[in-house]
Design a protein around this motif. Sequence first.
Motif, PDB file in Angstrom:
ATOM      1  N   MET A   1       4.411   5.446   2.645  1.00  0.00           N
ATOM      2  CA  MET A   1       4.635   4.368   1.672  1.00  0.00           C
ATOM      3  C   MET A   1       4.411   3.007   2.317  1.00  0.00           C
ATOM      4  SD  MET A   1       7.985   5.530  -0.537  1.00  0.00           S
ATOM      5  CE  MET A   1       7.891   6.818  -1.777  1.00  0.00           C
ATOM      6  N   GLY A   2       4.950   2.839   3.542  1.00  0.00           N
ATOM      7  CA  GLY A   2       4.756   1.573   4.241  1.00  0.00           C
ATOM      8  C   GLY A   2       3.291   1.299   4.538  1.00  0.00           C
ATOM      9  N   GLU A   3       2.571   2.349   4.941  1.00  0.00           N
ATOM     10  CA  GLU A   3       1.145   2.182   5.219  1.00  0.00           C
ATOM     11  C   GLU A   3       0.380   1.824   3.947  1.00  0.00           C
ATOM     12  OE1 GLU A   3      -2.550   4.659   7.301  1.00  0.00           O
ATOM     13  OE2 GLU A   3      -0.573   5.591   7.045  1.00  0.00           O
ATOM     14  N   THR A   4       0.741   2.474   2.835  1.00  0.00           N
ATOM     15  CA  THR A   4       0.080   2.168   1.556  1.00  0.00           C
ATOM     16  C   THR A   4       0.336   0.727   1.147  1.00  0.00           C
ATOM     17  OG1 THR A   4       0.350   4.475   0.856  1.00  0.00           O
ATOM     18  CG2 THR A   4      -0.121   2.854  -0.855  1.00  0.00           C
ATOM     19  N   LEU A   5       1.588   0.286   1.289  1.00  0.00           N
ATOM     20  CA  LEU A   5       1.918  -1.098   0.927  1.00  0.00           C
ATOM     21  C   LEU A   5       1.184  -2.083   1.821  1.00  0.00           C
ATOM     22  CD1 LEU A   5       3.622  -2.942  -0.855  1.00  0.00           C
ATOM     23  CD2 LEU A   5       5.473  -2.753   0.827  1.00  0.00           C
ATOM     24  N   THR A   6       1.081  -1.761   3.107  1.00  0.00           N
ATOM     25  CA  THR A   6       0.364  -2.644   4.034  1.00  0.00           C
ATOM     26  C   THR A   6      -1.101  -2.779   3.640  1.00  0.00           C
ATOM     27  OG1 THR A   6       1.838  -2.008   5.845  1.00  0.00           O
ATOM     28  CG2 THR A   6      -0.282  -2.981   6.446  1.00  0.00           C
ATOM     29  N   VAL A   7      -1.745  -1.655   3.347  1.00  0.00           N
ATOM     30  CA  VAL A   7      -3.154  -1.687   2.953  1.00  0.00           C
ATOM     31  C   VAL A   7      -3.314  -2.422   1.625  1.00  0.00           C
ATOM     32  CG1 VAL A   7      -5.149  -0.274   2.336  1.00  0.00           C
ATOM     33  CG2 VAL A   7      -3.662   0.413   4.223  1.00  0.00           C
ATOM     34  N   LEU A   8      -2.364  -2.231   0.714  1.00  0.00           N
ATOM     35  CA  LEU A   8      -2.437  -2.904  -0.586  1.00  0.00           C
ATOM     36  C   LEU A   8      -2.336  -4.413  -0.428  1.00  0.00           C
ATOM     37  CD1 LEU A   8      -2.590  -2.449  -3.636  1.00  0.00           C
ATOM     38  CD2 LEU A   8      -0.104  -2.318  -3.682  1.00  0.00           C
ATOM     39  N   VAL A   9      -1.406  -4.880   0.421  1.00  0.00           N
ATOM     40  CA  VAL A   9      -1.266  -6.316   0.660  1.00  0.00           C
ATOM     41  C   VAL A   9      -2.509  -6.863   1.356  1.00  0.00           C
ATOM     42  CG1 VAL A   9       0.041  -8.051   1.944  1.00  0.00           C
ATOM     43  CG2 VAL A   9       1.256  -6.240   0.714  1.00  0.00           C
ATOM     44  N   ARG A  10      -3.020  -6.113   2.326  1.00  0.00           N
ATOM     45  CA  ARG A  10      -4.220  -6.555   3.031  1.00  0.00           C
ATOM     46  C   ARG A  10      -5.408  -6.672   2.077  1.00  0.00           C
ATOM     47  NH1 ARG A  10      -5.610  -2.413   7.329  1.00  0.00           N
ATOM     48  NH2 ARG A  10      -6.682  -1.387   5.587  1.00  0.00           N
ATOM     49  N   THR A  11      -5.494  -5.726   1.159  1.00  0.00           N
ATOM     50  CA  THR A  11      -6.582  -5.768   0.185  1.00  0.00           C
ATOM     51  C   THR A  11      -6.402  -6.916  -0.794  1.00  0.00           C
ATOM     52  OG1 THR A  11      -6.723  -3.354   0.354  1.00  0.00           O
ATOM     53  CG2 THR A  11      -7.878  -4.388  -1.471  1.00  0.00           C
ATOM     54  N   ALA A  12      -5.142  -7.205  -1.174  1.00  0.00           N
ATOM     55  CA  ALA A  12      -4.890  -8.307  -2.097  1.00  0.00           C
ATOM     56  C   ALA A  12      -5.209  -9.652  -1.458  1.00  0.00           C
ATOM     57  CB  ALA A  12      -3.429  -8.274  -2.555  1.00  0.00           C
ATOM     58  N   VAL A  13      -4.950  -9.766  -0.162  1.00  0.00           N
ATOM     59  CA  VAL A  13      -5.240 -11.017   0.544  1.00  0.00           C
ATOM     60  C   VAL A  13      -6.744 -11.218   0.689  1.00  0.00           C
ATOM     61  CG1 VAL A  13      -4.995 -12.205   2.758  1.00  0.00           C
ATOM     62  CG2 VAL A  13      -3.036 -11.024   1.751  1.00  0.00           C
ATOM     63  N   ARG A  14      -7.476 -10.108   0.804  1.00  0.00           N
ATOM     64  CA  ARG A  14      -8.936 -10.185   0.950  1.00  0.00           C
ATOM     65  C   ARG A  14      -9.578  -9.460  -0.240  1.00  0.00           C
ATOM     66  NH1 ARG A  14     -10.202  -8.065   6.888  1.00  0.00           N
ATOM     67  NH2 ARG A  14     -12.274  -8.864   6.308  1.00  0.00           N
ATOM     68  N   PRO A  15      -9.721 -10.159  -1.367  1.00  0.00           N
ATOM     69  CA  PRO A  15     -10.223  -9.516  -2.595  1.00  0.00           C
ATOM     70  C   PRO A  15     -11.585  -8.874  -2.440  1.00  0.00           C
ATOM     71  CG  PRO A  15      -9.326 -11.705  -3.053  1.00  0.00           C
ATOM     72  CD  PRO A  15      -9.397 -11.580  -1.566  1.00  0.00           C
ATOM     73  N   ALA A  16     -12.369  -9.314  -1.470  1.00  0.00           N
ATOM     74  CA  ALA A  16     -13.704  -8.725  -1.285  1.00  0.00           C
ATOM     75  C   ALA A  16     -13.613  -7.247  -0.911  1.00  0.00           C
ATOM     76  CB  ALA A  16     -14.465  -9.493  -0.210  1.00  0.00           C
ATOM     77  N   ARG A  17     -12.465  -6.808  -0.407  1.00  0.00           N
ATOM     78  CA  ARG A  17     -12.302  -5.414  -0.006  1.00  0.00           C
ATOM     79  C   ARG A  17     -11.910  -4.515  -1.177  1.00  0.00           C
ATOM     80  NH1 ARG A  17     -12.354  -5.044   5.530  1.00  0.00           N
ATOM     81  NH2 ARG A  17     -11.639  -2.893   5.386  1.00  0.00           N
ATOM     82  N   TRP A  18     -11.633  -5.117  -2.345  1.00  0.00           N
ATOM     83  CA  TRP A  18     -11.310  -4.312  -3.521  1.00  0.00           C
ATOM     84  C   TRP A  18     -12.521  -3.483  -3.918  1.00  0.00           C
ATOM     85  CZ3 TRP A  18      -7.013  -2.918  -5.879  1.00  0.00           C
ATOM     86  CH2 TRP A  18      -5.862  -3.689  -5.693  1.00  0.00           C
ATOM     87  N   ARG A  19     -12.267  -2.335  -4.485  1.00  0.00           N
ATOM     88  CA  ARG A  19     -13.325  -1.470  -4.981  1.00  0.00           C
ATOM     89  C   ARG A  19     -13.144  -1.310  -6.485  1.00  0.00           C
ATOM     90  NH1 ARG A  19     -16.032   1.159  -0.961  1.00  0.00           N
ATOM     91  NH2 ARG A  19     -15.218   0.718   1.135  1.00  0.00           N
ATOM     92  N   PRO A  20     -13.668  -2.264  -7.253  1.00  0.00           N
ATOM     93  CA  PRO A  20     -13.438  -2.260  -8.706  1.00  0.00           C
ATOM     94  C   PRO A  20     -13.978  -1.022  -9.394  1.00  0.00           C
ATOM     95  CG  PRO A  20     -15.108  -3.890  -8.096  1.00  0.00           C
ATOM     96  CD  PRO A  20     -14.482  -3.422  -6.826  1.00  0.00           C
ATOM     97  N   ALA A  21     -15.108  -0.482  -8.925  1.00  0.00           N
ATOM     98  CA  ALA A  21     -15.666   0.711  -9.565  1.00  0.00           C
ATOM     99  C   ALA A  21     -14.703   1.892  -9.443  1.00  0.00           C
ATOM    100  CB  ALA A  21     -17.020   1.052  -8.946  1.00  0.00           C
ATOM    101  N   ALA A  22     -14.158   2.080  -8.242  1.00  0.00           N
ATOM    102  CA  ALA A  22     -13.201   3.174  -8.041  1.00  0.00           C
ATOM    103  C   ALA A  22     -11.940   2.955  -8.864  1.00  0.00           C
ATOM    104  CB  ALA A  22     -12.861   3.296  -6.559  1.00  0.00           C
ATOM    105  N   LEU A  23     -11.475   1.696  -8.928  1.00  0.00           N
ATOM    106  CA  LEU A  23     -10.262   1.398  -9.687  1.00  0.00           C
ATOM    107  C   LEU A  23     -10.460   1.679 -11.172  1.00  0.00           C
ATOM    108  CD1 LEU A  23      -7.410   0.227  -9.846  1.00  0.00           C
ATOM    109  CD2 LEU A  23      -8.421  -2.056  -9.994  1.00  0.00           C
TER     110      LEU A  23
END
Length: 374
Positions: free
Chosen positions: A135-157
């Motif tokens: 859970m902590g790792e997921t939250l960390t990756v989620l925050v990191r992705t939110a800070v860097r929107p370019a890393r989002w994968r809109p197609a997968a989402l």
Amino acid sequence: MTEPSLHIEEEDGATTLRLFGRLVTDRLAEVESDFANAQTTSKTLRIDLSDIEALDTGGAWLVADLVARLEAKGVEVEYSKASAAHLQLIDVVAAARPTEKGIEDPARGLLPWLSRLGEKTAGVGASVLSLMSFMGETLTVLVRTAVRPARWRPAALVTQMEEVGFNGIPIVVLMSFLIGIVLAFQGASQLRQFGAEIFVVDLIAISILRELGILLTAIIVAGRSGSAFTASIGSMKVREELDAMRTLGLDPMEVLVVPRVTALVIMLPILGFIANIAGLFGGALMSWVELGVSPGQFITRLQENTDVWHLAIGMIKAPIFAAIIGTVACWQAMQVRSSADSVGRHTTTSVVQSIFLVIAVDALFSVFFAELGL
């Protein structure tokens, strides 16, 4: 082409088992019963393989099985005049042969029971720590992705939102509609005894908006989407696709886990709201048919006596349930080992744990909101 056969000979107090011909799979039916019935009263047995013309894994299996049975009876077995290739094949097959140990009864008594209880408790504790770490790792990756929107994968989402949300609407609507009908019918049969039929509206509204709508939706999503998450990611792990991603510099948490968890967090409140509407509609329909409460009366009573907090409480719980389902499903997928059986077991465990945690958290929410007077 010599037919396969075996002969037991007694010479100078020594017993020799001679094998002849082609001991290959398509000829084993001719000698299988001879191997099964082979016995010796001697304490030592020499197996002569000099007259073997051909030997494959099927024949080696027969030889290894015979040797294992005789050794279990205390007979000392040795090979003579055998080629290195034949001996190596027999050794390989013998190593792969499962041992025939009986199933031992577990030790009885207080201490063995406490030992088993301690092992299971330690296993549960390790699983809880592993889940919390994930859970902590997921939250960390989620925050990191939110800070860097370019890393989002809109197609997968978007793909996951469609699979989790839009494709799940029919079953959610049908389930909630039927639950509304059941609540209205059962409530009517009880309230009619006291002449309080109109209160069936309050019963339906509070039950569905506050508890049943979102809880049953979460259970359906756990069984439908949670199992799909575990099976898909688990299968990828079996095929070593996750290792391939890491080799390419891609983070599986970012590529696979975050889009799925985010899609659930977004779509579960929407599904819950749709379930509430369908449940109220089913309840209103049954109230009209069974009690004669017209749709106008139902809506008026709903507006006058149903606090908006009943709807809000259900919607507050929805993202929490979604995060639990998504995280548990992906965590179980990461525990899969390299076999199809492991995928199946972890998929089942994922659904069971998700439903259990959702119900447990819902109970905590009920106590919490009751203490707040909501």
